[in-house]
Design an enzyme around this catalytic site. Structure first.
Site, PDB file in Angstrom:
ATOM      1  CG  ASP A 232      -1.651   1.382   1.505  1.00  0.00           C
ATOM      2  OD1 ASP A 232      -2.276   2.051   0.120  1.00  0.00           O
ATOM      3  OD2 ASP A 232      -2.716   1.612   2.829  1.00  0.00           O
ATOM      4  CE  LYS A 239       0.225   3.264   3.585  1.00  0.00           C
ATOM      5  NZ  LYS A 239      -0.243   3.517   4.629  1.00  0.00           N
ATOM      6  CG  ASP A 309      -3.225   5.555   3.068  1.00  0.00           C
ATOM      7  OD1 ASP A 309      -2.862   3.839   2.673  1.00  0.00           O
ATOM      8  OD2 ASP A 309      -2.525   6.111   4.132  1.00  0.00           O
ATOM      9  NE  ARG A 313     -11.484   2.619   5.337  1.00  0.00           N
ATOM     10  CZ  ARG A 313     -11.387   3.329   6.084  1.00  0.00           C
ATOM     11  NH1 ARG A 313     -12.813   4.504   6.639  1.00  0.00           N
ATOM     12  NH2 ARG A 313     -10.034   3.353   6.649  1.00  0.00           N
TER      13      ARG A 313
END
Length: 458
Positions: A232, A239, A309, A313
């Site tokens: 990720d 990030k 980010d 979900r």
């Protein structure tokens, strides 16, 4: 590495587990040379300490493990395992271990045999244990193997554990247990109505996919859904470098449900098992999804993207919607989903969400018995408004940062339909080495679930 018990042998080394307040009485029953040796070494039976006692020829005649006091034991788990690195090579038979701790301590010993040695030779302790009397050795070996699978998958970097590799790991598991597996990849995700899985993973060099493993044709229907974000970057909401360092573990939910699935299948539980894993990499490219985009999920709900980010979900939502269509008796999602959960309970506890009192009671009883701690967080209905942005049905990243784990769980529940549902927001990583848990990937909640399943699915 060896995750099996040693064969029973008459010449096993006696290993005495001794609490601090029992040491003096134990020494009173020993020959003078033993007493003198123990006293000369300064052994006090402190928790996790180990002492080998030689015979007249210098060979190990017996060994001691310190079991500390109740207050110290309450602050940790797998206490005997903590002493294993201090024992000489050999095969040991336990004496003096409380019967109600035999299973947990024996499993902890097995798990000291785990080492992640794919890229570098590792040397786990060479002390072997004969399974204590009354312990189901075969069951514990299966559990240890499932935990090792979870750890290996999490520890493997994304260079060798992308969506393609995660699919291969699922295929290997299916083949070893006679399960079936179907995989929907790339553009076929759109054709078969998995738009959010496709959207999150389309920027990666490896196509996104939904992995669907099935096993068993009798018993209650159990569906496990694991977040398989193999790396990720954060997407366009990139990030910082420091936050990206552990993102190989962002498929920890998938790794954990696969470890649990191995346990279920190897032990032959009478369930109809289904494992759903949306496997993606959240990357940055010209076709990456954007903040402000509105996506339509498999179940028809629209989702406004306020942070790329918060992708886990999204992929779970499509998988949960599919799982709910099959009307399982229980559906469980596991995901390394939010930093908010880690801030709330730290790295050792497995936070979970459930509304069913019977399910909660069975899980928490089992968790205490098998030393796999969990902590319930609430599906707090008044926070539902926080995930409703107005422009779409749902918001994937509510502003403000409050109740981040709860709002993520509420988001996921919208896709579970009327199914009996439980969600785990796990960390999947041990930041420091502890007894039976080296630094690195670790399973959380799987052993508690395994122990609770017979009760919750009866």
């Amino acid at each position: 590495m060896s995750l099996k018990f040693a064969d029973n042998t008459a010449d096993a080394i006696p290993l005495h587990v001794i609490a601090q307040d029992a040491l003096e009485d134990w020494l009173a029953d020993q020959p003078a040379p033993v007493t003198s040796w123990v006293q000369a070494t300064g052994f006090t039976a402190a928790l996790g300490s180990a002492l080998a006692i030689p015979d007249a020829d210098g060979a190990v005649s017996m060994a001691l493990v310190g079991y500390g006091d109740a207050a110290r034991r309450a602050r940790g788990r797998f206490h005997v395992a903590g002493a294993v690195p201090g024992l000489p090579k050999g095969t040991y038979r336990l004496h003096g271990l409380p019967a109600d701790q035999a299973e947990v301590e024996a499993l902890g010993w097995l798990l000291t045999g785990y080492a992640f040695d794919r890229y570098k030779d590792q040397k786990p302790p060479e002390a072997r244990l004969i399974a204590p009397e009354g312990v189901d050795a075969a069951r514990l070996e299966v559990i240890a193997a499932g935990e090792a699978l979870t750890r290996d998958l999490i520890n493997t970097p994304a260079s060798d554990m992308g969506p393609v590799d995660l699919e291969a790991a699922c295929a290997d598991l299916a083949q070893s247990h006679g399960a079936t597996i179907e995989v929907i990849r790339g553009e076929d995700l759109l054709k078969q109505n998995f738009p959010m899985i496709h959207t999150v993973g389309r920027a990666s060099a490896q196509a996104p996919r939904l992995i669907d493993l099935r096993w068993g044709d009798a018993g209650p229907k159990l569906t496990l859904v694991g977040k398989g974000v193999c790396f990720d970057t954060g997407g366009l909401n990139l990030k910082p470098g420091a936050s990206m360092g552990l993102m190989k573990k962002d498929m920890g939910g998938a790794a954990t449900v696969l470890g649990l699935a191995h346990m279920i299948m190897a032990l032959g539980l009478e369930v109809q098992l289904r494992v759903l894993i949306p496997a993606v990499e959240n990357s940055v490219s010209s076709d990456a999804f954007r903040p402000g985009d509105i996506l339509t999920a498999r179940n028809g709900l629209t989702v406004e993207i306020n942070n790329t980010d918060a992708e886990g979900r999204l992929v779970l939502a499509d998988a949960l919607a599919l799982g709910a269509e099959d009307a399982p008796d229980l559906m469980i999602s596991m995901a390394t989903l939010t930093g908010a959960a880690r801030v709330a309970v730290g790295p050792d506890l497995a936070p979970y969400y459930a509304d069913d009192p019977a399910l909660v009671s069975a899980l928490e009883t089992a968790a205490a018995q098998v030393a796999d701690p969990v902590w319930r967080l609430p599906f707090y209905a008044p926070y539902e408004a926080m995930i409703e942005p107005g422009i779409a049905d749902l918001d994937n990243a509510p502003k403000g940062g409050f109740a981040g784990s709860i709002t993520a769980a509420l988001f996921l529940r919208r896709f579970a339909g009327d199914t009996r549902y439980m969600h785990f927001d796990i960390y999947g990583w041990s930041p420091d080495a502890k007894p039976a848990r080296p630094r690195g990937g670790v399973g959380m909640g799987a052993r508690a679930l395994l122990a609770a399943l017979p009760e919750v699915l009866k």
